[in-house]
Design an enzyme around this catalytic site. Structure first.
Site, short mmCIF file in Angstrom:
data_model
loop_
_atom_site.label_atom_id
_atom_site.label_comp_id
_atom_site.label_asym_id
_atom_site.label_seq_id
_atom_site.Cartn_x
_atom_site.Cartn_y
_atom_site.Cartn_z
N LYS A 14 99.61 42.27 -29.96
CA LYS A 14 100.65 41.96 -28.30
C LYS A 14 101.56 41.74 -29.30
O LYS A 14 102.60 42.30 -28.79
CB LYS A 14 100.39 40.77 -27.95
CG LYS A 14 99.17 40.92 -26.98
CD LYS A 14 98.73 40.10 -25.76
CE LYS A 14 98.39 38.72 -26.33
NZ LYS A 14 97.41 38.36 -27.18
N ARG A 89 99.00 32.97 -19.20
CA ARG A 89 97.45 32.83 -20.32
C ARG A 89 96.52 32.61 -19.37
O ARG A 89 95.12 32.10 -19.44
CB ARG A 89 97.08 32.05 -21.61
CG ARG A 89 97.44 33.03 -22.94
CD ARG A 89 97.33 32.26 -24.10
NE ARG A 89 97.19 32.47 -25.27
CZ ARG A 89 97.73 32.57 -26.10
NH1 ARG A 89 99.37 32.85 -25.92
NH2 ARG A 89 97.82 33.84 -27.25
N ARG A 128 92.56 38.30 -42.35
CA ARG A 128 94.51 37.77 -42.66
C ARG A 128 94.21 36.84 -44.08
O ARG A 128 93.65 35.91 -43.87
CB ARG A 128 94.87 37.63 -41.43
CG ARG A 128 96.63 37.56 -41.21
CD ARG A 128 97.28 37.49 -39.86
NE ARG A 128 97.26 36.85 -39.21
CZ ARG A 128 97.79 36.67 -37.88
NH1 ARG A 128 98.79 37.44 -37.44
NH2 ARG A 128 97.56 35.44 -37.05
N ARG A 161 95.88 31.04 -42.63
CA ARG A 161 95.77 30.35 -41.04
C ARG A 161 95.52 29.00 -40.87
O ARG A 161 93.97 29.43 -40.27
CB ARG A 161 96.92 30.81 -40.49
CG ARG A 161 98.48 30.74 -40.80
CD ARG A 161 99.19 31.78 -39.97
NE ARG A 161 98.80 31.50 -38.45
CZ ARG A 161 99.03 32.23 -37.15
NH1 ARG A 161 100.28 33.73 -37.57
NH2 ARG A 161 98.55 32.17 -36.69
N ARG A 172 89.65 30.85 -29.54
CA ARG A 172 90.28 30.90 -28.96
C ARG A 172 90.25 32.00 -28.45
O ARG A 172 90.26 32.94 -27.11
CB ARG A 172 91.32 31.51 -30.56
CG ARG A 172 92.72 31.17 -31.09
CD ARG A 172 93.06 31.36 -32.38
NE ARG A 172 93.94 32.03 -32.12
CZ ARG A 172 94.15 32.69 -33.21
NH1 ARG A 172 93.97 32.59 -34.15
NH2 ARG A 172 95.19 34.15 -32.79
#
Ligand code: AMP
Length: 214
Positions: A14, A89, A128, A161, A172
């Protein structure tokens, strides 16, 4: 003019797509996640409050998020349109958005629902690696650094992260499924939902979005 909402799980792309849409159509990119991260960097009260939830992979309470979006949408640059990334959300956020846009006399033109499988999400986010010094982003498989653990650009240390750790990514995703996924039917019922296949390359996804907008 384009008043847009991007819907989709974390890791759907997104943020990347919103950035491109913003450049191409000259409309502001409104990311509630970016607003929280920016506040955290500056050490504001809002940033510290949001951090508790973000670090656990949970959603920040509706009343906090809604107030931020309300004042952001009232800024003059949103007259040209906007692309909302990461908001709404929850159904409560979607209802609040509907109310504030009605007051401002603004319609929603499209809700772009970027679809990617769960496994792709986990794979993208857990692979990542981010540079602690300059913020450059790598992917262990698709865009690995030349030397393990070290940034190509500045030699800084690469780290995971907090909210990209596998346990947090799972939370999440659960939050997405329980609270955000119902918005797909919500906006489908309003005739605004446009499904976008998000598993393809960045350029292919962008071109599907442009087809909808043009
Ligand atoms: P994002 O950058 O969109 O993935 O957002 C990062 C984190 O910020 C999320 O995991 C939430 O903790 C928080 N957040 C961002 N947008 C919202 C929202 N609309 N409602 C609740 N929490 C949010």
């Amino acid at each position: 003019m384009h008043n847009l909402i991007l819907l989709g799980p974390p890791g759907a792309g997104k943020g990347t797509q919103a950035e491109r849409i913003s450049e191409i159509y000259g409309i502001p990119h409104l990311s509630t996640g970016d607003i929280f991260r920016d506040n955290l960097k500056r050490g504001t009260e809002l940033g510290l409050k949001a951090k508790e939830y973000m670090d656990r992979g949970e959603l920040v309470p509706d009343e906090v998020v809604i107030g931020i979006v309300r004042s952001r949408l009232a800024e003059p640059d949103c007259e040209k349109g906007f692309v909302l990334d990461g908001f709404p959300r929850t159904v409560a956020q979607a209802d609040a958005l509907k109310g504030m846009l009605a007051e401002m006399g603004k319609p929603i033109h499209h809700v772009l629902n970027i679809q990617v499988p769960d496994e792709t999400v986990v794979e993208r986010l857990t692979a990542r690696r981010t540079c602690r010094s300059c913020g450059a982003v790598y992917h262990l498989r698709f865009n690995p650094p030349r030397e393990e653990g070290k940034c190509d650009a500045c030699g800084g240390e690469l780290y995971v992260r907090d909210d990209d750790r596998e346990e947090t990514v799972r939370t999440r995703l659960e939050e997405y499924r329980a609270k955000t996924q119902p918005l797909i039917e919500y906006y489908r019922a309003e005739g605004l939902l446009r499904d976008i296949e998000g598993g393809a390359s960045m350029e292919e996804v962008l071109s599907s979005i442009r087809k909808v907008l043009e």
